[in-house]
Design an enzyme around this catalytic site. Structure first.
Site, mmCIF file in Angstrom:
data_model
loop_
_atom_site.group_PDB
_atom_site.id
_atom_site.type_symbol
_atom_site.label_atom_id
_atom_site.label_comp_id
_atom_site.label_asym_id
_atom_site.label_seq_id
_atom_site.Cartn_x
_atom_site.Cartn_y
_atom_site.Cartn_z
ATOM 1 N N ASP A 81 0.842 -1.195 0.000
ATOM 2 C CA ASP A 81 0.000 0.000 0.000
ATOM 3 C C ASP A 81 0.886 1.259 0.000
ATOM 4 O O ASP A 81 1.807 1.371 0.812
ATOM 5 C CB ASP A 81 -0.893 -0.030 1.251
ATOM 6 C CG ASP A 81 -1.986 1.016 1.206
ATOM 7 O OD1 ASP A 81 -2.360 1.453 0.099
ATOM 8 O OD2 ASP A 81 -2.481 1.394 2.292
ATOM 9 N N GLY A 178 -7.746 8.497 7.218
ATOM 10 C CA GLY A 178 -7.912 8.833 8.636
ATOM 11 C C GLY A 178 -9.367 9.040 9.006
ATOM 12 O O GLY A 178 -10.274 8.665 8.260
ATOM 13 N N GLY A 206 -9.284 5.375 1.813
ATOM 14 C CA GLY A 206 -10.017 6.092 2.857
ATOM 15 C C GLY A 206 -11.435 5.587 3.012
ATOM 16 O O GLY A 206 -12.364 6.357 3.241
ATOM 17 N N THR A 230 -7.879 2.750 8.830
ATOM 18 C CA THR A 230 -8.084 3.452 10.104
ATOM 19 C C THR A 230 -9.053 2.718 11.036
ATOM 20 O O THR A 230 -8.726 2.472 12.199
ATOM 21 C CB THR A 230 -8.629 4.877 9.845
ATOM 22 O OG1 THR A 230 -7.731 5.523 8.949
ATOM 23 C CG2 THR A 230 -8.726 5.673 11.121
HETATM 24 ZN ZN LIG Z 1 -4.400 5.270 0.695
#
Ligand SMILES: [Zn+2]
Length: 278
Positions: A81, A178, A206, A230
């Site tokens: 990643d 995040g 995300g 996250t």
């Molecule tokens: Zn990413």
């Protein structure tokens, strides 16, 4: 079984579903994700950040991931990643990764094309497909999901794909990395236009915190890989924090954190529709 990025995304295209890509860090997060994938009979991408390659955390973790993949009869891709550069990519290939992302999205278009094309050629020597990124996906903490001038442009995406040879493209369409301060609003129409212009699997980064209805619309518009990091971390760490601190056996202590990761992965596989397609 361990399969390549192109093969696993071919399944997604054929079935018009999206394959979940979960960032893993240790035995427990790998276990939680694999349990969910096995329960749902879903292909799955286990990915690790470039940072883990740089700081040595990938050592040992790579063998573990490959072992779980080998023992499973589900298609499992082991992916890098946000690959930072050639050094990290070469190390990742040595670790046995079957998918590589190179992120040169902070560079101007021409330089991004040159950098990405170089990695595609390098990985092609060992038959590993590459994910590129066009339109920079920033940080939710900075409110980057609404920086619309960074959004991926369909005509540039078409050029980027044909000149680099990437097998998948990460796009900026309203998500960020995040925790979001307010709910993100995805540009679904833009996803559909990029898909039409490029005709390759698109990737959404995300994914944590994106409402389910928007996830479903994004998949319908052409997203074939969605990244979750996250919220998986939070599920694991929150479960550790809440755990009875008097438990001394580490295996016993870790039962709940593993279950928390499994629960999170089950929910996401369900939304993406990748379960039971095999
Ligand atoms: Zn990413």
């Amino acid at each position: 079984m361990l399969v390549g990025l192109r093969e696993i995304l071919d399944i997604a295209e054929k079935e018009s579903v999206c394959i979940p890509a979960f960032n893993v860090y240790n035995l427990e997060t790998v276990k939680g994700v694999m349990r969910a994938a096995e329960k749902m009979r879903s292909p799955v991408i286990l990915q690790i950040y470039s940072r883990l390659v740089t700081n040595g955390a990938a050592e040992g973790l790579s063998e573990l991931i490959c072992g779980f993949a080998d023992r499973s009869n589900l298609p499992v891709c082991f992916h890098l990643d946000h690959g930072a550069g050639e050094k990290e990519v070469v190390r990742s290939l040595r670790y046995g990764m079957t998918g590589i992302m190179i992120d040169a999205s902070t560079l101007p278009l021409e330089e991004n094309i040159v950098a990405t094309r170089g990695i595609v050629r390098l990985c092609d020597h060992v038959g590993v497909a590459v994910e590129g990124e066009l339109g920079h996906i920033g940080k939710a903490a900075d409110g980057d999901e609404s920086v619309t001038h960074e959004y991926t442009r369909p005509e540039e995406a078409a050029r980027f794909v044909s000149e680099t040879g990437v097998a998948a493209l990460a796009v900026m369409v309203g998500t960020a990395h995040g925790k979001y301060k307010k709910l993100p609003v995805l540009d679904i129409d833009r996803i559909a236009r990029i898909k039409k212009a490029t005709a390759i699997p698109l990737v959404l980064h995300g994914g944590s915190g994106v409402p389910d209805d928007q996830i479903r619309s994004a998949v319908a518009a052409g997203i074939r890989k969605m990244n979750f990091s996250t919220d998986l971390c939070c599920a694991f760490l929150d479960a550790c924090r809440l755990r009875d601190k008097s438990i001394v056996g580490i295996d016993l202590f870790m039962e709940e954190p593993i279950r928390a990761v499994e629960k999170f992965a089950l929910e996401k596989i369900d939304v993406l529709g990748s379960g039971g397609i095999l």
